[in-house]
Write an enzyme that holds these catalytic residues in place. Structure first.
Site, short mmCIF file in Angstrom:
data_model
loop_
_atom_site.label_atom_id
_atom_site.label_comp_id
_atom_site.label_asym_id
_atom_site.label_seq_id
_atom_site.Cartn_x
_atom_site.Cartn_y
_atom_site.Cartn_z
N ARG A 184 -9.59 0.95 8.97
CA ARG A 184 -9.15 -0.42 9.23
C ARG A 184 -10.17 -1.20 10.04
NH1 ARG A 184 -3.23 0.44 8.89
NH2 ARG A 184 -2.26 -1.57 9.10
N LYS A 191 0.84 -1.21 0.00
CA LYS A 191 0.00 0.00 0.00
C LYS A 191 0.87 1.26 0.00
CE LYS A 191 -2.06 -1.13 3.91
NZ LYS A 191 -1.32 -2.37 4.20
N ARG A 226 11.87 -6.17 4.32
CA ARG A 226 11.60 -4.73 4.25
C ARG A 226 12.66 -3.93 5.01
NH1 ARG A 226 5.86 -2.14 5.34
NH2 ARG A 226 5.91 -3.43 7.21
N ARG A 250 11.70 -2.31 10.68
CA ARG A 250 10.64 -1.80 11.56
C ARG A 250 10.43 -2.73 12.73
NH1 ARG A 250 5.46 0.09 8.00
NH2 ARG A 250 4.35 -1.15 9.53
#
Ligand code: AP5
Length: 210
Positions: A88, A13, A123, A156
């Site tokens: 969400r 996204k 990531r 993260r």
């Protein structure tokens, strides 16, 4: 155009929102990025949100609805915006409706859970500008440095495997029912998100009719 980008954690996204935001010259609004900014600054909201994020749970509705209300009131949203990661939950979607915000299209990026776990493990995120990379699928031209601003790339906190699994459970239980909500309004478009970044952008543009 007012767009919602919808999909599981790690579906792409944020990556697609950045590309579309440049192409359409409209801002992208990521509740996750706003909350991470508050965590970094150590604000009271950030400190209380951190415990939810670190466990893979959702931050309470009233907090994120307040964030979105404030952000959408800014001038740069007048000609359109891309919502990345909001709503969400069904109450968040109802709150958006109650604000009188008209959504033109909801694009649901479809990526199976197995691919998500693989994506999250690779990531890397810039610690300064927040640009997102993947060690294999979308590497920085500068290796472990950001090719936008040259700062270090980090993993993260919520990309640890056990947290990713919790985030997927949360997604299926609390967020996926929104597909029905927007399908009922006739504005949901599903896009296959398992191809590469560029191929996915092309599919998204076709779905958006741009
Ligand atoms: P948030 O930051 O919104 O996280 P998320 O939805 O879980 O989404 P991600 O940012 O993890 O992934 P993404 O879909 O943007 O994928 P990306 O482009 O990075 O939220 C974090 C937390 O904040 C939540 O868990 C919650 O606690 C809280 N929160 C936020 N909003 C909330 C709300 N509304 N209500 C309550 N709580 C809220 O891509 C992932 C990786 O894949 C990258 O490495 C990328 O380079 C790579 N990649 C992207 N596209 C492709 C592709 N097509 N092929 C191969 N690799 C790709």
């Amino acid at each position: 155009m007012n767009i919602i980008l919808f999909g599981p954690p790690g579906a792409g996204k944020g990556t697609q929102a950045e590309i579309l935001s440049k192409d359409l010259s409209i801002p992208t609004i990521s509740t996750g990025a706003i909350i991470r900014g508050a965590v970094k600054e150590g604000t009271p909201m950030g400190l209380s949100a951190k415990k939810y994020m670190d466990g893979g749970a959702l931050v309470p509705d009233e907090v994120v609805i307040g964030i979105i209300k404030e952000r959408l009131a800014k001038d740069d949203c007048k000609n359109g915006f891309i919502l990345d990661g909001f709503p969400r939950t069904v109450p968040q979607a109802e709150a958006l409706d109650a604000m009188g915000v008209k959504i033109d299209v909801v694009v649901s990026l479809e990526v199976p859970d197995e691919a998500i776990v693989d994506r999250m493990s690779g990531r890397r995120v810039c610690k300064v500008c927040g640009a997102t990379f993947h060690t294999i699928y979308n590497p920085s031209a500068k290796g472990e440095k950001c090719d936008v601003c040259d700062a270090d790339l980090l993993i993260r906190d919520d990309d640890k495997p056990e947290v990713v699994l919790n985030r997927l459970v949360t997604y299926h239980k609390e967020t996926e029912p929104l597909k029905e909500y927007y399908c009922g309004k006739g504005i949901l478009k599903s896009v296959e998100g398992t191809n590469g970044v560029e191929a996915t952008t092309e599919l998204m543009k076709a779905a958006l009719g741009i």
